[in-house]
Design an enzyme around this catalytic site. Sequence first.
Site, PDB file in Angstrom:
ATOM      1  CG  PHE A 185      -2.021  -0.918   1.283  1.00  0.00           C
ATOM      2  CD1 PHE A 185      -3.177  -0.671   0.568  1.00  0.00           C
ATOM      3  CD2 PHE A 185      -1.938  -2.078   2.048  1.00  0.00           C
ATOM      4  CE1 PHE A 185      -4.242  -1.568   0.602  1.00  0.00           C
ATOM      5  CE2 PHE A 185      -2.999  -2.973   2.103  1.00  0.00           C
ATOM      6  CZ  PHE A 185      -4.160  -2.720   1.371  1.00  0.00           C
ATOM      7  CG  ASP A 186       0.695   5.962  -1.492  1.00  0.00           C
ATOM      8  OD1 ASP A 186       1.826   6.290  -1.095  1.00  0.00           O
ATOM      9  OD2 ASP A 186      -0.207   6.792  -1.729  1.00  0.00           O
ATOM     10  CG  LEU A 187       0.728   6.507   4.993  1.00  0.00           C
ATOM     11  CD1 LEU A 187      -0.071   5.410   5.682  1.00  0.00           C
ATOM     12  CD2 LEU A 187       1.949   6.884   5.835  1.00  0.00           C
ATOM     13  CG  ASP A 188       0.406  10.931   3.036  1.00  0.00           C
ATOM     14  OD1 ASP A 188      -0.060  10.526   4.108  1.00  0.00           O
ATOM     15  OD2 ASP A 188       1.420  11.642   2.950  1.00  0.00           O
ATOM     16  CB  VAL A 198      -3.107  -0.555  -3.287  1.00  0.00           C
ATOM     17  CG1 VAL A 198      -4.408   0.243  -3.291  1.00  0.00           C
ATOM     18  CG2 VAL A 198      -3.370  -2.039  -3.503  1.00  0.00           C
TER      19      VAL A 198
END
Length: 217
Positions: free
Chosen positions: A9-12, A166
Site C-alpha cells: 500500500f501507498d500511505l497518503d 495499491v
Amino acid sequence: MGIFSHIIFDLDGTLTDNTQGIKNSLKYALQQMHVDGYDENILERFIGPPLQWGFQTHFGLSERDTKLAVEYFREFYGENGWHQNDPYDGIMELLAELDAQGKKMYVATAKLEKFANKIIRHFEMDRYIIQLKGADYHAKKATKDVIIEEVLSMQQLVPSKEIIVVGDTVYDIDGGRKNAISTLAVGYGFGNEEELRAANPDYFAEDVDELYEILTA
C-alpha cells in the site's frame, strides 16, 4: 479478478487522508521561505511525489532553497502535521479482513520513513503491516519504484502478478510496473483520475468498497 498474496500500500491518499497536515506544513515552510501570493490549490499537487520535486517544480526553488524548505516542512510536520490525519472510512476494516485471509501487507511511501511509522503506529495499522519503507532523510531513496524494490528485496519476494501495489498516483502505478508486479489505482485519493487511468493500471477502484471487493476476492 486476481488473487493477491502480497499487497503493498501507498500511505497518503490510499490508507489515510493527510490533506490538512500536509497543507499546513507546506504553508509554514513557504511562509518561512517568504513565498506568498500562490494559489492554495497548488498545495494538493505536493501530495504523493517527493517534497523536493514539488518545491522545485511548483515554486522554482533552487537546490539550496529546496533543502531549506523541506527542513521547515519537516519541522512543522514532525510536531503537528503528522497527526492531522485520518484513515479513510472502511480502511481499518479492510486491513483486518485481509489479515484474516492471510494476506501479507506492506507500506511503500515517499513520506519520510520516521513520520510514516509514527502514523501507522498511531492508528494501530502496524498490527497488520509487516514492513514499512519510506524515503530516507536526504531523499536519495524517495522514488516509488526504488522504495517498492526495497520492500521486495528485504522481504525476499520474487516479482509476480500475485503481488500488487495499491496507490492513488501515477508514481505508484509506474513504480509497480517497473518492478513487474500488479497495479491498482484508487480514485478517492489525491491523484488525477484522468492521469491515473491513462497510466493503465491493472485495476481501478473508485472507492474503498471497490478496493475491498478487488483485494478480498
